[in-house]
Enzyme design. Structure first.
Site, PDB file in Angstrom:
ATOM      1  N   PRO A   2      -1.268 -12.100  23.045  1.00  0.00           N
ATOM      2  CA  PRO A   2      -0.073 -13.456  24.005  1.00  0.00           C
ATOM      3  C   PRO A   2      -0.447 -13.815  24.633  1.00  0.00           C
ATOM      4  O   PRO A   2      -0.879 -14.433  25.695  1.00  0.00           O
ATOM      5  CB  PRO A   2       0.410 -11.670  25.188  1.00  0.00           C
ATOM      6  CG  PRO A   2      -0.248 -10.569  24.202  1.00  0.00           C
ATOM      7  CD  PRO A   2      -1.891 -10.771  23.776  1.00  0.00           C
ATOM      8  N   GLU A   3       0.233 -14.964  24.042  1.00  0.00           N
ATOM      9  CA  GLU A   3       0.580 -16.252  24.389  1.00  0.00           C
ATOM     10  C   GLU A   3       1.720 -16.682  24.458  1.00  0.00           C
ATOM     11  O   GLU A   3       2.794 -15.575  24.919  1.00  0.00           O
ATOM     12  CB  GLU A   3       0.353 -17.894  23.744  1.00  0.00           C
ATOM     13  CG  GLU A   3      -1.072 -17.182  23.308  1.00  0.00           C
ATOM     14  CD  GLU A   3      -2.413 -18.765  22.242  1.00  0.00           C
ATOM     15  OE1 GLU A   3      -1.221 -19.311  22.690  1.00  0.00           O
ATOM     16  OE2 GLU A   3      -2.630 -18.074  21.603  1.00  0.00           O
ATOM     17  N   ARG A 116      -7.654  -3.044  25.760  1.00  0.00           N
ATOM     18  CA  ARG A 116      -9.004  -3.574  26.596  1.00  0.00           C
ATOM     19  C   ARG A 116      -8.580  -3.529  27.791  1.00  0.00           C
ATOM     20  O   ARG A 116     -10.323  -3.686  28.493  1.00  0.00           O
ATOM     21  CB  ARG A 116      -9.101  -4.775  25.559  1.00  0.00           C
ATOM     22  CG  ARG A 116      -9.660  -5.105  24.708  1.00  0.00           C
ATOM     23  CD  ARG A 116     -10.521  -6.201  23.782  1.00  0.00           C
ATOM     24  NE  ARG A 116     -10.111  -6.010  22.376  1.00  0.00           N
ATOM     25  CZ  ARG A 116     -10.546  -6.940  21.718  1.00  0.00           C
ATOM     26  NH1 ARG A 116     -10.296  -8.340  22.094  1.00  0.00           N
ATOM     27  NH2 ARG A 116     -10.330  -7.088  20.119  1.00  0.00           N
ATOM     28  N   ARG A 265     -14.582 -21.465  23.057  1.00  0.00           N
ATOM     29  CA  ARG A 265     -14.001 -20.633  22.022  1.00  0.00           C
ATOM     30  C   ARG A 265     -13.637 -21.101  20.766  1.00  0.00           C
ATOM     31  O   ARG A 265     -14.097 -21.728  20.222  1.00  0.00           O
ATOM     32  CB  ARG A 265     -12.683 -21.041  22.951  1.00  0.00           C
ATOM     33  CG  ARG A 265     -12.627 -21.030  24.436  1.00  0.00           C
ATOM     34  CD  ARG A 265     -11.928 -19.713  24.826  1.00  0.00           C
ATOM     35  NE  ARG A 265     -11.521 -18.552  24.498  1.00  0.00           N
ATOM     36  CZ  ARG A 265     -10.266 -18.602  24.314  1.00  0.00           C
ATOM     37  NH1 ARG A 265      -9.658 -19.610  26.057  1.00  0.00           N
ATOM     38  NH2 ARG A 265      -9.062 -17.761  24.930  1.00  0.00           N
TER      39      ARG A 265
END
Length: 280
Positions: A2-3, A116, A265
């Site tokens: 989710p951004e 998570r 990343r």
DNA sequence: ATCCTATCCTGGCTGC
DNA sequence: TGCAGCCAGGATAGGA
């Protein structure tokens, strides 16, 4: 993950189901999710309050609460990697990953589901300091391309980590940074102060275009995690130019998309569309 | 000022 | 088929 576009989608789809609902009670299945306050205090804090508004700032979701028409604090929610927020019939089964559940009036329930357990679902009396270190919103007129260009020049950082930094610009994450950099023809390792003004302004335009398009498509779903509150996947993943496309042909030029690591990343790029800087 | 590493977590994947 | 080990990834803290 989710951004900004995914969080915005969640807010828009949850809004009509949540606004006006009264919180009858709270059940916490994973204590850390509600933060330092702890499950008991959390439940006492919000019982009897009414949700009157839901909005987004960066990747945070805020639910404004009232008691008898008077402001009574907020829910401060962050989905992190795998968080989901949905309003369901109270009788439904939320599955094994429900971390917090709020019983609502009219037979509904607000569920925070998070495989998570990185996500947060906290109560705050006020929001003082919460957004202190969050940068401008890219779509809200907080800044324009010229200001963005000046801000890039004021730092000496690699573009990718800088764009991921929420104190520099709010809402971008790994996917949309890679996509925007490709659209702007900029290598993720380029130093921010060495991007020419016109190209910097174009980067801002491409960030906005990427985010707007992704919101229009209700975000990106490429694994089992992100779903809209309706349980549907978004569709922006079909528009990806580089993210997750390593080993496949660049949609713009045909060269093979590669994946490298930048700031720990996974980073996807096309070395023809995004030429490497002279100094690495 | 900037960068690097560890932490929090678990499902899914790889390799044997 | 089973299992150990590794990995992703947003935010933050602490150290270099």
């Amino acid at each position: 993950m989710p951004e900004l576009p995914e969080v915005e989608t969640v807010v828009r789809l949850v809004r009509p189901k949540l606004v006006g609902r009264r919180i009858e009670g709270a059940t916490v299945y994973w204590p850390r999710t509600v933060g330092d306050q702890g499950p008991d205090a959390f439940a006492r804090s919000i019982e009897g309050l009414r949700a009157v508004r839901i909005w987004r700032r960066a990747k945070y979701i805020v639910v404004d609460l009232e008691r008898r028409g008077r402001a009574a604090g907020h829910l401060l929610i962050h989905l992190r990697m795998t968080g989901r927020l949905q309003v369901d019939p109270a009788s439904s089964d939320g599955g094994k990953y429900v971390r917090v559940e709020l019983a609502l009036d009219r037979g509904k329930t607000l569920r925070f589901i998070d495989v998570r357990k990185f996500g947060r679902f906290e109560y705050r009396e006020d929001l003082t300091g919460v957004f202190e270190r969050i940068g401008p919103e890219p779509l809200d007129g907080d800044l324009d391309a010229a200001q963005f260009s000046r801000e890039l020049r004021a730092r000496q950082r690699q573009l990718k980590p800088l764009l991921l930094d929420q104190s520099f610009l709010a809402g971008l994450g790994n996917i949309y940074v890679d996509e925007a950099l490709h659209r702007a023809g900029l290598h993720p390792l380029r130093r921010s102060d060495r991007v020419p003004g016109p190209r910097a302004r174009r980067l801002f335009d491409e960030i906005q275009a990427t985010l707007r398009e992704a919101i229009r498509r209700e975000g990106s779903s490429f694994d089992t995690f992100y779903r809209t509150p309706e349980g549907q996947p978004g569709s922006y993943q079909h528009q990806f130019r580089v993210y997750g496309r390593q080993g496949r042909a660049c949609r713009a030029c045909g060269r093979t998309v590669i994946k490298i690591v930048v700031g720990q990343r996974g980073t996807h790029l096309c070395t023809r569309c995004q030429p490497a800087p002279r100094v690495l």
